[in-house]
Design a protein around this motif. Structure first.
Motif, short mmCIF file in Angstrom:
data_model
loop_
_atom_site.label_atom_id
_atom_site.label_comp_id
_atom_site.label_asym_id
_atom_site.label_seq_id
_atom_site.Cartn_x
_atom_site.Cartn_y
_atom_site.Cartn_z
N GLU A 6 0.89 -9.94 -1.70
CA GLU A 6 0.38 -8.60 -1.45
C GLU A 6 -0.51 -8.64 -0.20
O GLU A 6 -1.21 -9.62 0.02
N ASP A 8 -3.54 -6.69 1.67
CA ASP A 8 -4.60 -5.69 1.44
C ASP A 8 -5.39 -5.51 2.74
O ASP A 8 -6.04 -6.43 3.22
N LYS A 28 -2.85 -0.95 0.67
CA LYS A 28 -2.32 -2.07 -0.09
C LYS A 28 -0.79 -2.06 0.05
O LYS A 28 -0.15 -1.05 -0.27
N PRO A 30 2.40 -3.73 -1.51
CA PRO A 30 2.76 -4.56 -2.66
C PRO A 30 3.57 -5.79 -2.26
O PRO A 30 4.36 -5.75 -1.31
N ALA A 31 3.37 -6.88 -2.99
CA ALA A 31 4.11 -8.12 -2.74
C ALA A 31 5.61 -7.87 -2.88
O ALA A 31 6.05 -7.17 -3.80
N THR A 189 7.48 -10.19 1.57
CA THR A 189 6.98 -8.91 2.07
C THR A 189 7.38 -8.75 3.54
O THR A 189 7.14 -9.64 4.34
#
Length: 362
Positions: A6, A8, A28, A30-31, A189
């Motif tokens: 993830e 951030d 954020k 997400p992974a 990601t």
């Protein structure tokens, strides 16, 4: 491959001298998701990507990758890899040595790094070209080599700076599908910067639309398309009309807006004060070429342009304070066939197709 992380972004700003390129953005990612940053030139999207990569310093705020704050880490220690717009391949090296270069810098033995490079070229279906130099490849092939070189370090996140911009339109569409497939296969990601709305819609799990160094909306492509957050998003995505005016009343969950030319429109919503500036959006494909049966959900205007688009026509209308109110109409529509520039026309839409837009706080 490394597991996805993830990302951030916490109140991150970038200041160049007296110019703030990125204003305290938080996000954020997400992974394992595919995230596209989108916006006009100078909106801050590339500065944000370069701060994620460690190629630009952060003026304030933090970046976390997984559980690690990487704000002050050099690029090589972040667990990210970046693919540049220009591909930046070494012209004097063959493909294997190009792909293996970062492993060479880490001191990994020649045989081991070349074996890993061949493995990556195979993943990109480029192993047959292993002994060639970059100049002997097409644009799409060079892109695959650049991807292989970025992925050889097993990153937790791959950062892509306009990776499709140098390709011709047909190849763009093909490579778009391959990028999405690759991201799903690897499960890491991807963060991808683009100017293209179509590209972002096709690729992204999450679209981040930036304007003037701020995030206007971060949401799924479907949500951005169906519920644009602001007038900027609605206009930038190109699939909504925006009408602006002032709130004249507000009650029972309905806001009444009066446009500069005096037309009155209704939209569902609350929390707006009388006299406050307000914007509403109506999707271009939901506008009907007909008088409104429902007062407050239509207006009369003048046709200023007609564009033939095969199965559809794009009709531009001036009225209700808008110079470019757009209707996408079917070519089979009898009302459209005889229409000409300069004609007066009545437009309408359904109650549920009027969307109340938010405004960015300065």
């Amino acid at each position: 491959m490394s597991k996805a992380a993830e990302i951030d972004i916490v109140s991150v700003s970038k200041v160049y001298g007296t110019t703030t390129a990125v204003h305290a953005i938080s996000l954020k990612i997400p992974a394992g998701s595919y995230c596209c940053f989108l916006g006009p030139s100078g909106c801050g999207k590339t500065s944000t990507l370069r701060m994620l990569a460690g190629h630009e310093g952060i003026s304030s705020g933090d970046i976390r990758l997984g559980n690690t704050v990487v704000t002050d880490f050099p690029p090589a220690r972040r667990g990210t890899a970046m693919m540049f717009q220009s591909y930046a391949l070494f012209p004097h090296l063959d493909l294997v040595d190009n792909v293996a270069f970062s492993l060479k810098m880490k001191g990994i033995a020649r045989e081991e790094r070349r074996a890993k490079a061949l493995e990556m070229l195979k993943l990109m279906q480029m192993e047959a070209y292993a002994t060639r130099r970059p100049a002997q490849l097409s644009g799409g092939q060079q892109q695959r080599v650049a991807l292989a070189r970025a992925l050889i370090t097993d990153p937790e996140a791959l950062l892509l700076d306009e990776p499709l911009s140098a390709l011709d339109p047909f190849l763009k569409i093909r490579m778009r599908a391959e990028l999405k497939k690759l991201q799903k296969t690897l499960g890491i990601t991807f963060v991808h910067v683009t100017h293209s709305q179509e590209e972002a819609m096709a690729l992204a799990d999450i679209m981040v639309i930036m304007n003037d160094g701020r995030i206007e909306q971060a949401a799924s492509p479907r949500e951005v398309f169906e519920r644009p957050a602001t007038a900027f998003v609605a206009r930038f995505m190109g699939d909504h009309n925006v009408l602006s005016g002032r709130v004249t009343s507000n009650g029972d969950g309905v806001i009444t807006m009066t446009a500069p030319e005096g037309q009155v429109f209704f939209v569902r919503g609350t929390g707006r004060q009388a006299g406050e500036a307000v914007d509403i959006a109506i999707r271009t494909d939901r506008v009907r070429l007909a008088q409104s049966d429902d007062k407050g959900f239509g207006f009369n205007g003048v046709v200023s342009n007609i564009e033939y688009r095969g199965a559809t026509l794009k009709i531009t209308v001036v009225g209700a304070g808008s110079d470019d109110f757009t209707v996408i109409a079917s070519n089979d529509d009898e009302a459209v066939k005889s229409m000409a520039v300069g004609d007066a026309v009545s437009l309408s839409w359904a109650r549920e197709d009027a969307i109340l837009l938010g405004r960015m706080s300065a």
